[in-house]
Design a protein around this motif. Structure first.
Motif, PDB file in Angstrom:
ATOM      1  N   LEU A   6      -8.597  25.756 -48.748  1.00 46.55           N
ATOM      2  CA  LEU A   6      -9.209  26.531 -47.644  1.00 46.55           C
ATOM      3  C   LEU A   6     -10.326  26.685 -46.335  1.00 46.55           C
ATOM      4  CD1 LEU A   6      -9.612  29.439 -50.679  1.00 46.55           C
ATOM      5  CD2 LEU A   6      -7.099  28.852 -48.783  1.00 46.55           C
ATOM      6  N   ILE A  11     -10.187  31.415 -41.501  1.00 49.24           N
ATOM      7  CA  ILE A  11      -9.397  32.439 -41.896  1.00 49.24           C
ATOM      8  C   ILE A  11     -10.476  33.374 -41.604  1.00 49.24           C
ATOM      9  CG2 ILE A  11     -10.111  33.606 -44.510  1.00 49.24           C
ATOM     10  CD1 ILE A  11      -9.341  30.927 -45.241  1.00 49.24           C
ATOM     11  N   LEU A  17      -6.926  35.408 -46.101  1.00 46.73           N
ATOM     12  CA  LEU A  17      -7.857  34.470 -46.856  1.00 46.73           C
ATOM     13  C   LEU A  17      -6.569  35.024 -48.772  1.00 46.73           C
ATOM     14  CD1 LEU A  17     -11.067  33.213 -48.439  1.00 46.73           C
ATOM     15  CD2 LEU A  17      -9.288  34.995 -50.167  1.00 46.73           C
ATOM     16  N   THR A  20      -3.001  33.889 -47.490  1.00 49.06           N
ATOM     17  CA  THR A  20      -2.821  32.440 -47.781  1.00 49.06           C
ATOM     18  C   THR A  20      -2.696  31.901 -49.485  1.00 49.06           C
ATOM     19  OG1 THR A  20      -4.287  32.732 -46.167  1.00 49.06           O
ATOM     20  CG2 THR A  20      -4.231  30.785 -47.667  1.00 49.06           C
ATOM     21  N   VAL A  53     -12.565  24.604 -51.238  1.00 48.03           N
ATOM     22  CA  VAL A  53     -12.583  25.435 -50.543  1.00 48.03           C
ATOM     23  C   VAL A  53     -14.174  24.396 -49.189  1.00 48.03           C
ATOM     24  CG1 VAL A  53     -14.331  27.657 -49.526  1.00 48.03           C
ATOM     25  CG2 VAL A  53     -13.050  27.478 -51.668  1.00 48.03           C
TER      26      VAL A  53
END
Length: 283
Positions: A6, A11, A17, A20, A53
């Protein structure tokens, strides 16, 4: 082990988010009639999964901070889920404490998100409760405001535990107790910003304008009456009341010393109860 990445730059909001994650992880669907809960869906994953992330700009948005908190919390409760947040910078609260301007900007961003939000994004996790218990508090701003139940600083600025030191009293008047609390927060805890925040449709202001000075409440309305005089415009009266609070705080020796050293800024604000918007102005 399956792995997804991510990227913060790719985003734009919470909805994207969640979509996804739904698409790439095929998360379990919520029960009919219930509201989807991302954390519970992640905790229900039964296959080894790693979520990486990539943070590109720390604290660009508080909703992303909260999303990261949700991911980490889910991984704590699910053996099959591993969350790796990369590129993190120093704690966001610590960054906001670096200067009065940084603290004010964080409040502005929080209020902007609040105007678009349906739920508060403040961190109230058990992990944070434990951290604050063990390490103590280090809020980045002090907010002196009214006790009105519609005016909740932690929500208005989308804050979690430990971020704001709030002083609340009817009519946001500044008396001895409020003054001492402000000195404690700004001098002992070191908050670089002190905000005196009034609000529209304030009952104490209205009572003062109507001459209501009886009983215990009279001690508050009488003080407000001294400040607003014969003013008949509720909005102007609320501003005058805030300005009086700022004046009292600015003339307190310990606070005045911090201001002169550039370690503290004191500003005024007005919360609009019909919209949730907060207007700031310099003292």
């Amino acid at each position: 082990m399956r792995e997804i990445r991510l990227d913060e730059e790719a985003i734009t909001d919470t909805k994207q988010l969640e979509q996804t994650l739904q698409e790439q992880l095929q998360l379990p669907q919520a029960q009919p009639g219930s509201t989807p809960n991302l954390q519970r869906q992640l905790e229900a994953i039964c296959d080894p999964t790693r979520i990486v992330v990539i943070r590109r700009e720390w604290n660009r948005s508080q909703w992303f901070d909260q999303a990261c908190t949700t991911l980490e919390r889910a991984s704590t409760n699910n053996y099959f889920l591993d969350v790796d947040i990369q590129g993190q910078q120093p704690d966001a609260i610590a960054q906001a404490r670096q200067s009065p301007q940084a603290a004010l900007e964080r409040l502005r961003r929080g209020n902007a998100e609040y105007l678009q939000a349906r739920h508060s994004a403040g961190n109230i996790s058990q992990e944070l409760i434990d951290q604050l218990f063990e390490e103590g508090q280090s809020p980045y701003a002090t907010v002196l405001t009214c006790s009105d139940s519609r005016v909740v600083p932690e929500h208005a600025f989308m804050c979690g535990l430990g971020e704001l030191f709030c002083i609340r009293t009817a009519g946001n008047v500044v008396g001895p107790s409020e003054m001492a609390s402000a000195v404690y927060a700004c001098s002992h805890l070191g908050t670089p910003l002190l905000v005196v925040m009034g609000h529209t449709h304030c009952g104490a202001i209205d009572a003062a304008m109507r001459g209501g000075q009886r009983g215990a409440v009279g001690t508050i309305t009488a003080r407000i009456t001294e400040v607003i005089g014969a003013e008949t415009d509720p909005l102007k009266a609320a501003r005058l009341n805030v300005q009086e609070g700022i004046y009292r705080l600015c003339t307190q020796p310990e606070l005045a010393s911090l201001v002169s050293q550039g370690k503290l800024a004191i500003c005024g604000a007005l919360y609009y109860t019909h919209s949730g918007k907060v207007e700031f102005w310099e003292s």
